[in-house]
Write an enzyme that holds these catalytic residues in place. Structure first.
Site, mmCIF file in Angstrom:
data_model
loop_
_atom_site.group_PDB
_atom_site.id
_atom_site.type_symbol
_atom_site.label_atom_id
_atom_site.label_comp_id
_atom_site.label_asym_id
_atom_site.label_seq_id
_atom_site.Cartn_x
_atom_site.Cartn_y
_atom_site.Cartn_z
ATOM 1 N N PHE A 168 0.840 -1.197 0.000
ATOM 2 C CA PHE A 168 0.000 0.000 0.000
ATOM 3 C C PHE A 168 0.871 1.241 0.000
ATOM 4 O O PHE A 168 1.804 1.353 0.800
ATOM 5 C CB PHE A 168 -0.910 0.021 1.233
ATOM 6 C CG PHE A 168 -1.600 1.339 1.468
ATOM 7 C CD1 PHE A 168 -2.760 1.662 0.777
ATOM 8 C CD2 PHE A 168 -1.079 2.272 2.369
ATOM 9 C CE1 PHE A 168 -3.387 2.888 0.986
ATOM 10 C CE2 PHE A 168 -1.704 3.485 2.573
ATOM 11 C CZ PHE A 168 -2.863 3.805 1.882
ATOM 12 N N GLY A 221 0.356 5.339 0.394
ATOM 13 C CA GLY A 221 -0.634 6.355 0.704
ATOM 14 C C GLY A 221 -0.319 7.030 2.027
ATOM 15 O O GLY A 221 0.813 7.005 2.503
ATOM 16 N N LEU A 256 4.051 -1.113 3.750
ATOM 17 C CA LEU A 256 3.344 0.168 3.814
ATOM 18 C C LEU A 256 4.313 1.278 3.434
ATOM 19 O O LEU A 256 5.310 1.503 4.126
ATOM 20 C CB LEU A 256 2.797 0.413 5.219
ATOM 21 C CG LEU A 256 1.807 -0.625 5.762
ATOM 22 C CD1 LEU A 256 1.392 -0.264 7.183
ATOM 23 C CD2 LEU A 256 0.585 -0.739 4.852
ATOM 24 N N GLU A 257 4.023 1.944 2.331
ATOM 25 C CA GLU A 257 4.809 3.099 1.899
ATOM 26 C C GLU A 257 3.983 4.336 2.214
ATOM 27 O O GLU A 257 3.077 4.694 1.468
ATOM 28 C CB GLU A 257 5.129 3.003 0.402
ATOM 29 C CG GLU A 257 5.906 1.751 0.011
ATOM 30 C CD GLU A 257 7.261 1.654 0.672
ATOM 31 O OE1 GLU A 257 7.733 2.681 1.204
ATOM 32 O OE2 GLU A 257 7.854 0.573 0.683
ATOM 33 N N LEU A 258 4.287 4.973 3.342
ATOM 34 C CA LEU A 258 3.450 6.063 3.830
ATOM 35 C C LEU A 258 4.156 7.396 3.587
ATOM 36 O O LEU A 258 4.742 7.599 2.541
ATOM 37 C CB LEU A 258 3.111 5.811 5.299
ATOM 38 C CG LEU A 258 2.522 4.407 5.575
ATOM 39 C CD1 LEU A 258 2.274 4.203 7.056
ATOM 40 C CD2 LEU A 258 1.271 4.156 4.760
#
Length: 472
Positions: free
Chosen positions: A194, A196, A217-219
């Protein structure tokens, strides 16, 4: 899944179809994987003009040149890296054994995980769909991709192109609103990536936890930049502004605030104005400057600026042309004196607002960064080796660049990922191959071995042997 929003049954059927296809051919050869990567590269390059036009229409304005540089070139480089090294990545890796296990042999065998889910944000819709897909295909997986509803033209075209390029049971695109996105993240994928916001990342991780789906998770977060005491000041400002204004700051690794030596704030603003004048002359009509993706996102940026100003901050326009809500063209703005409690200093900005924060000593700058959630990126401008070493060693971030912004993301041999609130896991290059593989450890016992020497019934021979083993 075109036109109508897919229902949950259709999503489940698609996942089941891909998993059955994976089980029929769980370990594709390198020749098959290379063919898929080349097909993806041809799809992207042959349709780059149409995709760039769709993206510009979704944004309101986004320069084709910027799209080709920031999305297509990076995706092509990633594919080329995988084609160059992927065959080697696939090979089993021999590992050493300790003396008591010899003559057994051990190795690590990379295996495809199965079906990968990829959730794509709106800010770089081609790159952030293709990048994870490249890693997934190199690792031999199948993939389902959920595109963003904020870029409907780009998402629809990407779906059409993928449908023409890949079998449905190999790569498929899902389009739909946030409800479809929520259902997508709750599916029992073999891995879910993901990209976001941190806020949505919490929800994605909760949804994935129901199936114990592994997640990358790429935040985002507030990526700091430090102009150090030994920096080339004008160069630092010029470079920061170039990174900050790419895609009008709608970039997860854009510098979110800049720490400058106290007393240099006015000099920063003056140099920043000069830099913007060269980068984007006549901003109101400049076709190189990207507009904000939606009215809602534009209004949020305006609220961040207004709230900070009401709390005593000073806004410094960096362009002669003011922001324009009708065209969603938000002018670059530096902000000084913003109190820590305002939303501008607490939330990821994701736009062309740049708080300027003074510091007295390098210790103060490092403490300021370390008192906040760990960022996705950290930028340091300084030519002193000891300063670079200190900041590298004493701060933690998903990635770091020295005397540059953003460009670590373009290096396909470096892992890209966050830490803490800015994400978990990484991809790109070999690290992406590993993310989407099960690196299976395999132990092979030799025909002649000493295993029975440490088997019951225990006695004097075992006692002597274990004492010997514990001495070494």
């Amino acid at each position: 899944m075109k036109n109508d929003l897919p229902d949950l049954a259709a999503l489940d059927a698609l996942l089941r179809e891909q998993r059955e296809a994976y089980l029929r051919a769980p370990y594709p050869s390198w020749e098959q994987r290379a063919r898929h990567l080349k097909a993806l590269r041809a799809m992207l390059l042959d349709n780059r003009d149409a995709l760039a036009e769709a993206m510009s229409a979704d944004f309101g304005n986004r320069a084709k040149q910027e799209v080709l540089l920031a999305e297509f070139l990076l995706a092509k480089s990633e594919i080329d890296e995988a084609l160059k090294h992927g065959k080697q990545w696939m090979k089993p890796q021999r590992r050493s054994t300790n003396r008591w296990l010899r003559p057994a042999r051990v190795k690590v065998v990379p295996q495809p995980l199965g079906v990968v889910g990829i959730v794509v944000p709106w800010n770089y819709p081609v790159l952030l769909a293709a990048g994870p897909l490249i890693c997934a295909l190199a690792a031999g997986n199948r993939a389902m991709i959920k595109m963003s509803e904020f870029t409907p033209r780009t998402s629809a075209l990407f779906e059409t192109l993928v449908t023409k390029t890949f079998a449905r049971d190999h790569v498929a695109v899902v389009n739909g609103d946030a409800n479809i996105g929520a259902a997508f993240t709750g599916m029992p994928f073999d891995h879910l990536l993901f990209t976001g916001s941190t806020r949505v990342g919490h929800e994605v991780m909760r949804a994935a936890a129901a199936n114990l789906t592994p997640v990358t998770l790429e935040l985002g977060g507030k990526s700091p930049a430090i102009i150090g005491p030994h920096a080339r000041f004008d160069y630092a400002v010029d470079s920061l502004l170039l990174g900050k204004t790419l895609n009008a700051g709608q970039t997860c690794v854009a510098p979110d605030y800049v720490l400058v030596p106290r007393g240099r704030e006015d000099a920063f603003v003056a140099r920043a104005r000069a830099r913007i004048a060269k980068l984007y002359p006549d901003l109101a009509r400049n076709r190189d400057y990207t507009t904000i993706i939606s009215e809602r996102h534009y209004a949020r940026l305006q609220r961040l600026a207004d709230e900070a100003q009401a709390a005593g901050a000073q806004l410094h326009a960096l362009a002669d042309t003011p922001s324009d809500a009708a065209s969603r063209r938000f002018a670059p703005t530096a902000i000084t004196g913003a109190p820590d409690h305002v939303a501008l200093m607490q939330e990821e900005i994701f736009g062309p607002l740049l708080p300027v924060v003074p510091y007295d000593t390098l210790d103060d700058a490092i403490r300021y960064i370390n008192a906040r959630p760990r960022p996705l990126a950290l930028y340091l401008y300084d030519d002193d080796a000891a300063t670079v070493e200190r900041v590298t060693r004493e701060t933690i971030a998903g990635g770091m660049a020295v005397n540059e912004t953003l460009m670590h993301l373009a290096c396909e041999s470096l892992p890209f990922g966050g830490v803490g609130a800015s994400g978990m896991g990484a991809y790109h290059g070999y690290d992406g191959f590993v993310t989407f593989s099960k690196m299976k450890p395999v132990f092979t016992q030799a025909r002649l071995n000493t295993r029975n020497l440490v088997a019951p019934p225990y006695g004097k021979v075992f006692d002597r042997l274990i004492r010997t083993m514990l001495r070494f």
